[in-house]
Design an enzyme around this catalytic site. Structure first.
Site, mmCIF file in Angstrom:
data_model
loop_
_atom_site.group_PDB
_atom_site.id
_atom_site.type_symbol
_atom_site.label_atom_id
_atom_site.label_comp_id
_atom_site.label_asym_id
_atom_site.label_seq_id
_atom_site.Cartn_x
_atom_site.Cartn_y
_atom_site.Cartn_z
ATOM 1 N N HIS A 1 0.858 -1.199 0.000
ATOM 2 C CA HIS A 1 0.000 0.000 0.000
ATOM 3 C C HIS A 1 0.891 1.245 0.000
ATOM 4 C CE1 HIS A 1 -3.467 2.430 0.595
ATOM 5 N NE2 HIS A 1 -3.784 2.149 1.836
ATOM 6 N N HIS B 1 -2.205 -2.278 -9.617
ATOM 7 C CA HIS B 1 -3.202 -1.634 -8.764
ATOM 8 C C HIS B 1 -4.455 -2.491 -8.763
ATOM 9 C CE1 HIS B 1 -5.813 1.430 -7.010
ATOM 10 N NE2 HIS B 1 -4.699 2.010 -6.629
ATOM 11 N N ASP C 1 2.750 5.557 -6.756
ATOM 12 C CA ASP C 1 4.006 5.492 -5.992
ATOM 13 C C ASP C 1 5.241 5.430 -6.864
ATOM 14 O OD1 ASP C 1 2.028 3.582 -3.913
ATOM 15 O OD2 ASP C 1 2.986 5.447 -3.295
#
Ligand code: SDX
Length: 428
Positions: free
Chosen positions: A265, A306, A363
């Site tokens: 995460h 994702h 990210d």
């Protein structure tokens, strides 16, 4: 209000008739709240196809790469609004007028200091404590400062709690960094905007004047916006579940911080930069892509994939543009960017990644920008948590404002022993 119904038949026998409910966009939902009476539960570990709540805060269309906060597209917000405006939008449901924005900014600015006693909490940590460990502890401890002033059924008190958290998270985050550096804590300044204040509290030292770079402040503000909220992700769902018991909101946000820390995460940005550093050179990209495809190798490309986006993460697109802007404006020629670009190119052309719909996520590029700004890797997820606090507390507030709100209490598929006779220890 049900628009149509789903019939559940098992072995040809109708077991249940379930209402289908429509939202304003996205998938319709099958209301299974009465299914338990039929003797069946649904089974969805990881919640791949489960809507846990009704929400009007953030909409994601994973197939089209759409992300909207209160209906406003993320790329418009990232380029046209600042983070505090996005906070107002998430908390209040619509864009503020200039007067509303000024009032909101004034409230947040005047809540940025923390109780002086909070500084003492840090002294209990080892110097090498991970800043996320400190953030978990300190945010949870905030509940001890505001326990009495908290009737969570009162919308005004919930909003005051939201203001406090949005205002104080940068201060606490910067304190965690300063503590890990062995430098004195820096107080916030009311003449600086949100992003400038954070950089000031992070990097200024008593020994000399610190001038905040407008370029870095703008990049920081955009990173905050791109991480502000993201529907019912793991950490937001953690905050909602904790909050559903009526727990103190500061303790709920601490639970969100803990959940976000995982490398699957929010911990992925730190893990992604560590991975890029491990790859080190463009010539080794193929070797790591091969490892990521190897079923026997647990290695995954951090910053790729994702649960929802099966096309592209719109935040990654904006983050990529920002990455180039920041590095160019700073005149930084970071070889890690070359590695990231090469990795992205190889992965996007590789049949494995195309088949599994693995694209760069939020990210992937954020770590390179944060490194260019001078943020140490260990602080990357802290910045994600700080940015996401407004999303977490917006969902907490929305949940508590909904009529008939119940404590979250999932069931299970039981696979253990049953009806065993117990023999007392003395006879075993
Ligand atoms: C965030 O939910 C949110 O909205 C989160 C977030 C937010 O803003 O809150 O967007 C923030 O958490 C972004 C994601 C950051 N995490 C990473 O970058 C870590 C690397 N990515 C993965 O671990 C993974 O992609 C997840 C956790 C993000 C998604 O996992 P899923 O949806 O449970 O998918 P999966 O693990 O079942 O993978 C599906 C397949 C598997 O192969 P098969 O078993 O089908 O053969 O894809 C493979 C996986 O092995 N796979 C990868 C991969 N991610 C998935 N293979 C290589 N590298 C990867 N990164």
């Amino acid at each position: 209000m049900a628009d149509s119904k789903a019939s559940l038949s098992i072995d040809g026998k109708e077991v249940a008739e379930l209402p289908i409910l429509k939202g304003s966009a996205g998938n319709d939902v099958i209301d299974i709240r009465t299914l338990g009476a039929s003797g069946y539960f649904t089974y969805d570990p990881g919640f791949l196809a489960t809507a846990s709540c009704e929400s009007a805060i953030t909409f994601i269309d994973g197939g089209k790469g759409v992300l909207q906060h209160r209906g406003y597209p993320i790329d418009s917000l990232a380029k046209e609004a600042n983070y505090l405006e996005v906070c107002y939008i998430l908390l209040n449901g619509t864009a503020p007028t200039k007067a509303e924005y000024d009032e909101f900014e004034n409230i947040i600015t005047n809540h940025t200091m923390v109780h002086e006693k909070m500084a003492n909490f840090f002294q209990g940590f080892r110097a090498d404590a991970h800043p996320m460990a400190m953030l978990c502890g300190i945010v949870g401890a905030m509940s001890s400062f505001y326990h009495d002033d908290l009737d969570i059924t009162d919308p005004a008190q919930r909003m005051r709690c939201a203001h406090r958290l949005v205002a104080k998270m940068p201060t606490i985050s910067a304190m965690a960094y300063k503590y890990s550096m062995g430098q004195p804590f820096v107080y916030p300044r009311n003449d600086l905007n949100y992003a400038e204040n954070f950089l000031h509290m992070m990097f200024s030292v008593p020994a000399e004047e610190y001038n905040v770079s407008p370029t870095l402040a703008k990049a920081m503000d955009r990173i905050f916006t791109l991480h502000a909220d993201h529907e019912q992700n793991a950490s937001t769902s953690t905050v909602r579940l904790a909050g559903s018991s009526g727990a103190n909101p500061y303790a709920c946000i601490a639970a969100g911080v803990a959940s976000l820390w995982g490398p699957a995460h929010g911990g992925a940005n730190e893990a992604c930069l560590t991975m890029l550093e491990e790859i080190g050179d463009v010539s080794r990209v193929d070797e790591f892509v091969k490892k990521a495809k190897d079923k026997n190798d647990p290695f995954r490309l951090m910053g790729f994939g994702h649960r929802v986006y099966k096309n592209f993460d719109p935040r990654a697109t904006v983050m990529r543009e920002t990455c180039h802007e920041v590095l160019e404006e700073l005149g930084v020629n970071d070889p890690l960017l070359d590695v990231a670009m090469a990795l992205e190119k190889v992965a996007l052309e590789d049949p494995y990644f195309i088949e599994k719909k693995l694209y760069p996520n939020v990210d992937f590029y954020s770590g390179i920008i944060l490194k260019a700004i001078g943020i140490p890797t260990s602080m990357f997820t802290v910045i994600f948590a700080m940015s996401r606090t407004v999303g977490w507390i917006s969902h907490w507030d929305e949940m508590l404002s909904q009529p008939g709100q119940k404590i979250g209490r999932p069931r299970q598929k039981y696979t253990g022993e049953i009806n065993r006779e117990f023999t007392p220890l003395k006879n075993r």
